[in-house]
Design a protein around this motif. Sequence first.
Motif, short mmCIF file in Angstrom:
data_model
loop_
_atom_site.label_atom_id
_atom_site.label_comp_id
_atom_site.label_asym_id
_atom_site.label_seq_id
_atom_site.Cartn_x
_atom_site.Cartn_y
_atom_site.Cartn_z
N LYS A 1 1.57 25.30 -9.22
CA LYS A 1 1.24 24.36 -10.30
C LYS A 1 1.92 23.00 -10.19
O LYS A 1 1.45 22.04 -10.80
CB LYS A 1 1.62 24.98 -11.65
N SER A 2 3.02 22.89 -9.44
CA SER A 2 3.75 21.62 -9.43
C SER A 2 4.72 21.52 -8.26
O SER A 2 5.01 22.49 -7.57
CB SER A 2 4.52 21.45 -10.74
N TYR A 3 5.23 20.30 -8.09
CA TYR A 3 6.37 20.01 -7.24
C TYR A 3 7.53 19.74 -8.19
O TYR A 3 7.33 19.17 -9.27
CB TYR A 3 6.15 18.76 -6.39
N THR A 4 8.74 20.11 -7.81
CA THR A 4 9.91 19.81 -8.62
C THR A 4 10.98 19.20 -7.74
O THR A 4 11.35 19.77 -6.72
CB THR A 4 10.47 21.08 -9.29
N PRO B 1 2.40 12.88 -3.34
CA PRO B 1 1.21 13.47 -2.74
C PRO B 1 -0.02 13.13 -3.58
O PRO B 1 0.08 12.81 -4.77
CB PRO B 1 1.48 14.97 -2.75
N ASP B 2 -1.17 13.20 -2.96
CA ASP B 2 -2.43 12.85 -3.63
C ASP B 2 -2.77 13.77 -4.79
O ASP B 2 -3.50 13.38 -5.70
CB ASP B 2 -3.58 12.84 -2.63
N ASP B 3 -2.27 15.00 -4.77
CA ASP B 3 -2.66 15.96 -5.81
C ASP B 3 -1.75 15.96 -7.03
O ASP B 3 -1.86 16.82 -7.90
CB ASP B 3 -2.77 17.37 -5.22
N VAL B 4 -0.84 14.97 -7.16
CA VAL B 4 0.03 14.91 -8.34
C VAL B 4 -0.72 14.28 -9.51
O VAL B 4 -1.37 13.25 -9.38
CB VAL B 4 1.31 14.10 -8.03
N ASP B 5 -0.61 14.93 -10.66
CA ASP B 5 -1.18 14.41 -11.91
C ASP B 5 -0.16 13.41 -12.47
O ASP B 5 0.78 13.79 -13.18
CB ASP B 5 -1.42 15.56 -12.88
N LYS B 6 -0.34 12.14 -12.15
CA LYS B 6 0.64 11.11 -12.48
C LYS B 6 0.77 10.87 -13.98
O LYS B 6 1.76 10.32 -14.43
CB LYS B 6 0.29 9.81 -11.76
N ASP B 7 -0.21 11.29 -14.76
CA ASP B 7 -0.14 11.12 -16.22
C ASP B 7 0.76 12.14 -16.90
O ASP B 7 1.06 11.99 -18.09
CB ASP B 7 -1.54 11.21 -16.83
N HIS B 8 1.17 13.17 -16.19
CA HIS B 8 1.96 14.24 -16.83
C HIS B 8 3.29 14.52 -16.13
O HIS B 8 3.83 15.62 -16.25
CB HIS B 8 1.11 15.51 -16.93
N PRO C 1 3.47 17.68 -11.85
CA PRO C 1 2.41 18.68 -11.92
C PRO C 1 1.25 18.33 -10.99
O PRO C 1 0.96 17.16 -10.76
CB PRO C 1 1.98 18.65 -13.38
N LYS C 2 0.62 19.36 -10.48
CA LYS C 2 -0.55 19.18 -9.62
C LYS C 2 -1.80 19.07 -10.49
O LYS C 2 -1.87 19.67 -11.56
CB LYS C 2 -0.71 20.36 -8.65
#
Length: 143
Positions: free
Chosen positions: A40-43, A105-112, A127-128
Amino acid sequence: MMYPVLNDWFDNAFNDFFDHRAMNRMNATAPAVNVKEDEKSYTMEVAVPGIKKEFCRVDLNADGDLELAIENKLEHHEEEKGEKKEHYLRREFAYGNYQQAYTLPDDVDKDHISAKVENGILYITLPKMIEEKKDQVRKINVA
């Protein structure tokens, strides 16, 4: 035991940071950074012992990169007590500032993206984006 790097982003973005030859070029105030990934995410875990959350800044810049700044605003002055000033015979505490931009990375949801400081660690959760299933099986009615 060495584990293969499965994520090109991690390899490219952090290769210089972990390269021992680059360590000589780095400022001694650079914090240690761990990066982990799940489905679900990178930390990012950034070591910030003794730093309050007010002194940590996490932003997205105009290029969409994550900017991390840590400012240590401890005052460095001799305190007056009565008529005599205290002075140090030896002073080894060093306080500096740190600033770094990280390509995401391209798959990061930058809004969250979120961040918190807890027990001397700055946690930045990236978060991805949720991928829509393109191959969903469904019935299409014929009119």
